[in-house]
Design an enzyme around this catalytic site. Structure first.
Site, PDB file in Angstrom:
ATOM      1  N   HIS A 333       5.532   4.932   8.699  1.00 16.90           N
ATOM      2  CA  HIS A 333       4.443   4.407   7.856  1.00 16.90           C
ATOM      3  C   HIS A 333       4.871   3.370   6.849  1.00 16.90           C
ATOM      4  O   HIS A 333       4.039   2.870   6.099  1.00 16.90           O
ATOM      5  CB  HIS A 333       3.777   5.548   7.091  1.00 16.90           C
ATOM      6  CG  HIS A 333       2.834   6.357   7.929  1.00 16.90           C
ATOM      7  ND1 HIS A 333       1.504   6.025   8.055  1.00 16.90           N
ATOM      8  CD2 HIS A 333       3.030   7.450   8.683  1.00 16.90           C
ATOM      9  CE1 HIS A 333       0.916   6.902   8.862  1.00 16.90           C
ATOM     10  NE2 HIS A 333       1.819   7.780   9.257  1.00 16.90           N
ATOM     11  N   LYS A 519      -7.292   1.383  -4.096  1.00 13.16           N
ATOM     12  CA  LYS A 519      -6.133   1.868  -3.348  1.00 13.16           C
ATOM     13  C   LYS A 519      -5.168   2.467  -4.363  1.00 13.16           C
ATOM     14  O   LYS A 519      -5.374   2.329  -5.561  1.00 13.16           O
ATOM     15  CB  LYS A 519      -5.459   0.724  -2.589  1.00 13.16           C
ATOM     16  CG  LYS A 519      -5.203  -0.509  -3.480  1.00 13.16           C
ATOM     17  CD  LYS A 519      -4.627  -1.685  -2.709  1.00 13.16           C
ATOM     18  CE  LYS A 519      -5.584  -2.368  -1.770  1.00 13.16           C
ATOM     19  NZ  LYS A 519      -5.328  -2.077  -0.370  1.00 13.16           N
ATOM     20  N   ARG A 520      -4.120   3.159  -3.905  1.00 10.72           N
ATOM     21  CA  ARG A 520      -3.158   3.676  -4.863  1.00 10.72           C
ATOM     22  C   ARG A 520      -2.568   2.534  -5.692  1.00 10.72           C
ATOM     23  O   ARG A 520      -2.511   1.393  -5.238  1.00 10.72           O
ATOM     24  CB  ARG A 520      -2.034   4.444  -4.139  1.00 10.72           C
ATOM     25  CG  ARG A 520      -2.405   5.857  -3.771  1.00 10.72           C
ATOM     26  CD  ARG A 520      -2.802   6.715  -4.961  1.00 10.72           C
ATOM     27  NE  ARG A 520      -1.663   7.104  -5.758  1.00 10.72           N
ATOM     28  CZ  ARG A 520      -1.013   8.251  -5.652  1.00 10.72           C
ATOM     29  NH1 ARG A 520      -1.411   9.169  -4.792  1.00 10.72           N
ATOM     30  NH2 ARG A 520       0.021   8.511  -6.418  1.00 10.72           N
ATOM     31  N   LYS A 525       1.314  -3.457  -4.114  1.00 11.59           N
ATOM     32  CA  LYS A 525      -0.102  -3.730  -3.824  1.00 11.59           C
ATOM     33  C   LYS A 525      -0.685  -4.784  -4.779  1.00 11.59           C
ATOM     34  O   LYS A 525      -1.770  -5.296  -4.569  1.00 11.59           O
ATOM     35  CB  LYS A 525      -0.912  -2.439  -3.879  1.00 11.59           C
ATOM     36  CG  LYS A 525      -0.599  -1.472  -2.714  1.00 11.59           C
ATOM     37  CD  LYS A 525      -1.349  -0.147  -2.873  1.00 11.59           C
ATOM     38  CE  LYS A 525      -1.056   0.866  -1.780  1.00 11.59           C
ATOM     39  NZ  LYS A 525      -1.786   0.597  -0.521  1.00 11.59           N
ATOM     40  N   THR A 627      -5.823   0.829   5.529  1.00 12.38           N
ATOM     41  CA  THR A 627      -7.032   1.266   6.238  1.00 12.38           C
ATOM     42  C   THR A 627      -8.256   1.011   5.371  1.00 12.38           C
ATOM     43  O   THR A 627      -9.365   0.899   5.878  1.00 12.38           O
ATOM     44  CB  THR A 627      -6.973   2.760   6.602  1.00 12.38           C
ATOM     45  OG1 THR A 627      -6.591   3.507   5.435  1.00 12.38           O
ATOM     46  CG2 THR A 627      -6.000   3.017   7.728  1.00 12.38           C
ATOM     47  N   LYS A 631     -12.307  -0.241   6.190  1.00  5.70           N
ATOM     48  CA  LYS A 631     -13.553   0.367   5.690  1.00  5.70           C
ATOM     49  C   LYS A 631     -14.473  -0.702   5.105  1.00  5.70           C
ATOM     50  O   LYS A 631     -15.687  -0.672   5.312  1.00  5.70           O
ATOM     51  CB  LYS A 631     -13.236   1.437   4.631  1.00  5.70           C
ATOM     52  CG  LYS A 631     -12.407   2.605   5.149  1.00  5.70           C
ATOM     53  CD  LYS A 631     -11.871   3.471   4.002  1.00  5.70           C
ATOM     54  CE  LYS A 631     -10.743   4.374   4.456  1.00  5.70           C
ATOM     55  NZ  LYS A 631      -9.954   4.912   3.332  1.00  5.70           N
TER      56      LYS A 631
HETATM   57  C1  LIG Z   1      -8.744   4.637   2.781  1.00  6.82           C
HETATM   58  C2  LIG Z   1      -8.229   5.254   1.544  1.00  6.82           C
HETATM   59  C3  LIG Z   1      -6.963   4.913   1.066  1.00  6.82           C
HETATM   60  C4  LIG Z   1      -6.086   3.880   1.722  1.00  6.82           C
HETATM   61  O1  LIG Z   1      -6.383   2.613   1.138  1.00  6.82           O
HETATM   62  P1  LIG Z   1      -5.434   1.348   1.372  1.00  6.82           P
HETATM   63  O2  LIG Z   1      -6.205   0.244   0.748  1.00  6.82           O
HETATM   64  O3  LIG Z   1      -5.309   1.182   2.843  1.00  6.82           O
HETATM   65  O4  LIG Z   1      -4.157   1.630   0.698  1.00  6.82           O
HETATM   66  C5  LIG Z   1      -6.507   5.508  -0.108  1.00  6.82           C
HETATM   67  N1  LIG Z   1      -7.270   6.399  -0.772  1.00  6.82           N
HETATM   68  C6  LIG Z   1      -8.497   6.731  -0.346  1.00  6.82           C
HETATM   69  C7  LIG Z   1      -9.295   7.717  -1.139  1.00  6.82           C
HETATM   70  C8  LIG Z   1      -9.016   6.194   0.830  1.00  6.82           C
HETATM   71  O5  LIG Z   1     -10.238   6.551   1.249  1.00  6.82           O
END
Ligand SMILES: *Cc1c(COP(=O)(O)O)cnc(C)c1O
Length: 784
Positions: A333, A519-520, A525, A627, A631
């Site tokens: 990952h 995101k985190r 990032k 991911t 979305k």
């Molecule tokens: C999809 C999702 C992530 C992943 O987000 P990235 O932008 O791909 O890092 C992290 N936290 C939550 C709650 C998510 O739904």
């Protein structure tokens, strides 16, 4: 289930559990009674599915994290009962949204990796694939985040306080897990994974750790209560809490215990069932079972599997190793060095000496193979080196397949990070670009857009076959359709604005451009780059109040690891910018900055559909896939991003014109390394200098913590590892293009719509089918 059955079931459970009637029940009582009613309705099919799967080859997903979010709404959608139940509740003057909102998120994961596991569970069930998830039932999931004076504070996530109606404790399947210093019980809790539009019900099995004897009665009778409960507490500790770390390894003993606890219990469970059906373990085992390791966290499964076969099943070591090489497969990952798991030999030896001895044997077998292939220097391959066990090397050596999670990421693994392994085993390496489940991330969270799509395509088949969205392309110039499409986007923005008003007391303008980064929180990032851009924009607007930009709302959502100083400093910095910008009447509300508290799956369900712009701005080469980007796309949001992770494939799929790509590419970053001078960017660009200096010139207050100075140092004294300064101008120019494009309403709508049309390939159904066909070799097994 029929309407009358649902009502009867709710009446029954409300009566036996709470002694109330529907009319008098509280929201959480309705939630529990409704959930139990639905569970009762599926139990027979669930058992049937388990039974049917046991006759075929099965796959098991081993993951330390499952970021499931809420169950009720999703399960109602999958069962096709959402509208019916909404109607029933209305009959009693109950709003279904209120009942959904009362459910705690199951937040047993940190971010993308854990959410991927959850999407995979949903997809496998929907596709009738015999996949079982194994994990840990943490009593406390990811912490809840609060802001106090702009600083992040953490609170324990007590998600089980009202019980979890969606899990069933199966004492009969309890396993014993042994460490050198203690023995514990692993008690499974099964959650049904309800496939969409199918009778199949898959299983997520999460282990809870308990003491074998709750009390030592002699101690208890001697009034030594503390000592009596000590053993119980030591066991409870193992499944007490999820480590809140994302993309960083934490070398703690308890974490290592958790990992072994998970894999030992799961393997014992699998082997027990196998033996009940097939007798002893032979080489045929791998034709019936495949285990996927979600990152290296469950890699101890490899030596534990070999240990059980050799010590308990009379299999020779060489044969056990050969079987393991066919059973296991490993998903990588990340390429971030700080995330690669390495455990001190000392710790492994201390907790499970036999596992250590087996790892030594595996390492020897690898060395022998390398020597026989003519290798002289094998130091990079070694599993044990510098008194540490390198989990990735162990996983790669013993797995049948190693996969990356987006094409770019897999290429980087093959060409650089794992190039030595790739040369040794070229056919082991595969790509499996991540995906997301269209049930939760469109059908459930954006019911308005789902209804429009279903109307336009003439059926709901797209929910199970997302490639059908391409059929929407014939409406790409249909102004009436585009208007309805954008009206829905506006409605989702209003809903989000209402929610934020209610929960944070901040007023948002739904006519402004919603520019969202969720995101985190991590330096790679680059939330800080986004913050610098916003601050610069604010200064520009202040200087030139007639500047021609649309009103824009910047929304952030992110949790920072509690011990990650720089990540927490960035949270505070953005909150400080928000305070300044939002309170400056002179800019006429043109810019707003909101950092929403406690971003999690259920919050994401409100944010993704409401976005006008998806910020995916990691340093090229650092984000394995992402991911969240998918979305947004599925909900009709153009990506503003670097060519990193799956952004590359998103831009390809939807057309570069329908996205905003900026910044340095992987090769350009590589070429810059060693020659990069932050001083040069800083001194030549006065706007950039001004926003960077705001960290240290008293513009903002970090409460005397020195955190902002530390952030400044990361850029100006420690070489800006993530190339924020190098990408600043490109960011700025590209965001200006966004503002220009946003003004042309029709063209903008077409960009958004094209993103929906082209998002089919990012369904996790596509991803999971690839795992089934190309790694696990398992087949659809529908029940009748
Ligand atoms: C999809 C999702 C992530 C992943 O987000 P990235 O932008 O791909 O890092 C992290 N936290 C939550 C709650 C998510 O739904």
């Amino acid at each position: 289930m029929k309407r009358q059955e649902i009502i009867k079931g709710m009446e029954k459970y409300l009566k036996v559990k709470y002694g109330v009637k529907i009319e008098e029940a509280k929201e959480y009582e309705i939630f529990n009674a409704l959930s139990l009613t639905l569970l009762e309705g599926i139990v027979d099919d669930w058992n049937k599915t388990t039974d049917e799967y046991s006759k075929h080859k099965k796959a098991y997903y081993f993951s330390a994290e499952y970021l499931m979010g809420r169950a009720l709404g999703n399960n109602l959608i999958s069962l096709g009962l959402y509208d019916e139940v909404k109607d029933i509740l209305e009959q009693y003057n109950i709003n279904i949204n209120k009942i959904e909102e009362i459910e705690e998120d199951a937040g047993l994961g940190n971010g993308g990796l854990g959410r991927l596991a959850a999407c995979f569970m949903d997809s496998a069930a929907t596709l009738d694939m015999p996949l079982t998830g194994y994990g840990i039932r943490y009593s406390n999931g990811l912490f809840n985040q609060k802001f106090v004076d702009g600083f992040q504070m953490e609170e324990a996530d007590n998600w089980l306080k009202y019980g979890d109606p969606w899990s069933v404790r199966k004492d009969r399947d309890t396993q014993i897990v042994e460490f050198s210093d203690m023995k514990v019980k692993a008690v499974p809790y099964d959650t049904p994974i309800i496939g969409y539009g199918t009778k199949n019900i898959n299983t997520l099995r999460l282990w809870k750790c308990e003491a074998i004897n709750e009390f030592d009665f002699n101690e208890f009778n001697d009034q030594k209560y503390d000592k009596a409960v000590k053993l119980k507490n030591r066991a409870d500790d193992i499944s007490r809490v999820l480590y809140p770390n994302d993309s960083n390894q934490e070398g703690k003993l308890l974490r290592l215990r958790q990992q072994y606890f998970l894999v030992s219990a799961s393997l014992k469970d699998i082997l027990k069932k196998h033996k009940e059906k097939n007798g002893e373990i032979t080489k045929e085992f791998s034709s019936l079972h495949a285990v996927q390791l979600n990152d290296t966290h469950p890699t101890l499964a490899i030596p534990e599997f070999i240990r059980i076969l050799v010590d308990e099943e009379n299999v020779k070591f060489e044969d056990a190793l050969e079987i393991a090489k066919k059973v296991f497969a490993y998903t990588n990952h990340t390429i971030l060095a700080e995330a690669l798991e390495k455990w001190d030999v000392k710790l492994i030896k201390k907790l499970f000496p036999r596992i250590h001895a087996i790892i030594v044997e595996i390492d020897k077998s690898l060395a022998k193979e390398l020597k026989s292939k003519g290798y002289t220097d094998i130091s990079d391959f070694k599993i044990i080196a510098n008194r540490q066990v390198r989990m990735a090397n162990l996983a790669i050596y013993v797995s049948s397949a190693v996969n990356g999670v987006a094409q770019l990421h897999t290429d980087i693994l093959k060409d650089t990070e794992l190039n030595n392994w790739y040369k040794l085993y070229p056919t082991k390496f595969q790509n499996k670009t991540n995906g997301i489940t269209p049930r939760r991330w469109l059908r459930l969270c954006n019911q308005e857009l789902s209804a429009l799509i279903t109307e336009l395509l003439g059926s709901e088949a797209w929910v199970k076959d997302l490639s059908l969205l391409e059929g929407l392309k014939k409406f790409e110039n249909d102004e009436k359709v585009l208007k309805r499409f954008m009206d829905i986007k506006h409605k989702k923005k209003e809903q989000l604005a209402d929610y934020i008003k209610e929960n944070h007391g901040i007023e948002l303008n739904p006519d402004s451009l919603f520019d969202i980064q969720i995101k985190r929180l991590h330096e790679y990032k680059r939330q800080l780059l986004n913050a610098f851009y916003i601050l610069d924009l604010y200064y520009r607007v202040k200087e030139n109040p007639s500047m021609d930009i649309p009103p824009v709302t910047f929304i952030f959502g992110a949790k920072a690891f509690p011990g990650y100083r720089r990540a927490k400093a960035i949270v505070k910095f953005i909150n400080e910018i928000g305070r300044m910008v939002n309170n400056d009447a002179s800019i006429n509300g043109k810019i707003k900055v909101v950092f929403v508290e406690n971003y999690r799956v259920s919050y994401g369900e409100k944010l993704f559909p409401a976005a006008d712009l998806s910020k995916q701005i990691s340093t090229a080469g650092k984000e394995a896939s992402g991911t969240g980007n998918m979305k947004f796309m599925l909900n009709g949001t153009p990506t503003f991003g670097t060519l990193d992770g799956a952004n590359v494939e998103i831009a390809q799929a939807s057309g570069e014109d329908n996205n905003f790509i900026f910044g340095l590419k992987v090769e350009e970053i590589e070429a810059l390394k060693g020659k990069y001078s932050t001083e040069e960017f800083y001194s030549k660009n006065k706007d950039l200098k001004k926003v960077i200096d705001s960290l240290i010139d008293g513009t903002f207050d970090d409460g005397g913590s020195g955190d902002f100075q530390d952030l400044y140092n990361s850029l100006m004294k420690e070489g800006d590892q993530y190339f924020l300064l190098a990408d600043f101008e490109s960011f700025k120019a590209t965001e200006d293009q966004v503002f220009a494009a946003y003004k042309d309403e029709k063209k903008w709508a077409q960009k958004c719509f094209a993103n929906v049309c082209n998002s089919g390939v990012f369904s996790s159904d596509r991803t999971i089918l690839q795992y089934c066909e190309e790694i696990w070799n398992i087949k659809k097994t529908p029940i009748k």
